[in-house]
Scaffold this motif. Structure first.
Motif, PDB file in Angstrom:
ATOM      1  N   UNK A   3      -9.576  -5.830   0.716  1.00  0.00           N
ATOM      2  CA  UNK A   3      -9.651  -4.661   1.338  1.00  0.00           C
ATOM      3  C   UNK A   3      -8.527  -4.102   1.663  1.00  0.00           C
ATOM      4  N   UNK A   4      -7.308  -4.661   1.514  1.00  0.00           N
ATOM      5  CA  UNK A   4      -5.763  -4.149   1.769  1.00  0.00           C
ATOM      6  C   UNK A   4      -5.503  -3.875   0.398  1.00  0.00           C
ATOM      7  N   UNK A   5      -5.513  -4.404  -0.487  1.00  0.00           N
ATOM      8  CA  UNK A   5      -4.983  -4.103  -1.911  1.00  0.00           C
ATOM      9  C   UNK A   5      -5.681  -3.045  -2.688  1.00  0.00           C
ATOM     10  N   UNK A  10      -0.324  -2.289   0.574  1.00  0.00           N
ATOM     11  CA  UNK A  10      -0.120  -2.827   2.111  1.00  0.00           C
ATOM     12  C   UNK A  10       0.288  -2.034   3.165  1.00  0.00           C
ATOM     13  N   UNK A  11       1.227  -1.062   2.841  1.00  0.00           N
ATOM     14  CA  UNK A  11       1.793  -0.006   3.687  1.00  0.00           C
ATOM     15  C   UNK A  11       0.857   0.841   4.093  1.00  0.00           C
ATOM     16  N   UNK A  12      -0.136   1.335   3.067  1.00  0.00           N
ATOM     17  CA  UNK A  12      -1.282   2.104   3.580  1.00  0.00           C
ATOM     18  C   UNK A  12      -2.253   1.356   4.432  1.00  0.00           C
ATOM     19  N   UNK A  13      -2.458  -0.048   4.289  1.00  0.00           N
ATOM     20  CA  UNK A  13      -3.205  -0.783   5.139  1.00  0.00           C
ATOM     21  C   UNK A  13      -2.666  -0.771   6.637  1.00  0.00           C
ATOM     22  N   UNK A  48       7.509  -5.856   7.537  1.00  0.00           N
ATOM     23  CA  UNK A  48       8.559  -6.853   7.735  1.00  0.00           C
ATOM     24  C   UNK A  48       7.744  -8.267   7.670  1.00  0.00           C
ATOM     25  N   UNK A  49       6.561  -8.347   7.961  1.00  0.00           N
ATOM     26  CA  UNK A  49       5.875  -9.580   8.114  1.00  0.00           C
ATOM     27  C   UNK A  49       5.520  -9.956   6.502  1.00  0.00           C
ATOM     28  N   UNK A  50       5.035  -8.991   6.120  1.00  0.00           N
ATOM     29  CA  UNK A  50       4.679  -9.062   4.358  1.00  0.00           C
ATOM     30  C   UNK A  50       5.762  -9.269   3.598  1.00  0.00           C
TER      31      UNK A  50
END
Length: 289
Positions: free
Chosen positions: A4-6, A187-190, A195-197
């Motif tokens: 759902x993120x990717x 990931x940014x769009x999610x 920083x955690x990623x």
């Protein structure tokens, strides 16, 4: 959960996105190690999808031991081997219709479930694990004729440096040639804390000694000498058609076949994919065909 993120391509403002960003940033600040462990489970755990197609008659299911654990393999036909490598949250079963076609042409079609996918061992999925699993599979085969990849499986194939693939033709279906930009952008769009990623990515880099910025499927494709055919739907929502188009225009040995209405998944079993496989056979050396 991670799909759902990717596979999130929305660029619209979302309250949920803002909430995810605030929550993950705060968690990382207050409990960094715990936050990383949770993030690994969320971001590196693919969905173990159920089989997409019925098993074809004559399919042989087996195991192969690799550095990434025991992987489940699916073999059909006789003759030189074509490896088939699926994408994120996919399974080898997505290739069953194409495998039947490959077997009919006098080859062995050998698909497998990536680490942490399908029926294979493993908890986390990522490019270093994909590459390690593919290399282990290649070590177990003596007569490799070529490779078919889909989505993230294409990135792993291009990153793989195994000698048995160096001069072999490739059929890349809906490839992700801009892997790093695609990954970080998704990931940014999610809304997830970048920083955690990046901290999670850093742990994988250290574990495998595999810097993420060294992952560049587009550049690796440009260096290949063997023929490559890309089959990509013009309206693919998950991997960028225009990057495949750019590759075909800039790289002499890369040909693009454009499909309509096949999306990101159906394209794996469309007629254009089968025809493209047949086209690769025409220029194969006699001892490989």
């Amino acid at each position: 959960m991670s799909d759902k993120i990717y596979f999130n391509t929305s660029k619209k403002f979302s309250f949920k996105k803002r909430l995810v960003n605030l929550t993950t940033r705060t968690h990382h600040k207050l409990a960094p190690n715990h936050a990383k462990n949770i993030a690994k489970k969320l971001l590196l755990t693919p969905v173990r999808s159920k089989p997409k197609n019925a098993q074809p008659d004559g399919l042989v299911v087996a195991d192969v031991v690799t550095p990434e654990g025991v992987l489940k393999t699916y073999r059909l036909g006789q003759g030189p081997v074509w490896i088939l490598t699926h994408g994120w949250s996919g399974t080898a079963s997505q290739f069953f219709p194409l495998m039947a076609h490959i077997a009919q042409q006098g080859f062995t079609a050998l698909a497998y479930d990536h680490p942490a996918h399908g029926e294979s061992e493993g908890q986390y999925g990522h490019i270093p694990a994909f590459v390690g699993g593919l290399e282990g599979l290649l070590d177990s085969e003596d007569d490799v004729a070529g490779l078919v990849g889909h989505s993230m499986g294409t990135a792993a194939a291009l990153e793989c440096k195994h000698a048995k693939l160096v001069d072999k033709p490739l059929l890349l279906i809906a490839p992700v040639l801009d892997y790093v930009d695609n990954l970080f952008g998704s990931v940014a769009r999610s809304g997830y804390s970048m920083r955690l990623f990046e901290a999670v990515v850093g742990d994988i880099e250290d574990q495998y000694r595999y810097p993420i910025q060294s992952i560049d499927p587009f550049q690796k494709l440009s260096r290949r000498q063997a023929e490559t055919i890309i089959v990509h739907d013009e309206k693919d929502k998950f991997t960028k058609y225009d990057v495949s188009e750019k590759a075909s225009k800039e790289m002499e040995r890369v040909t693009l076949v454009t499909t309509q209405g096949q999306g990101h998944g159906r394209v794996m079993q469309c007629q254009e994919a089968k025809d493209s496989f047949n086209r690769l056979l025409i220029n194969m050396p006699a001892h490989m065909s």
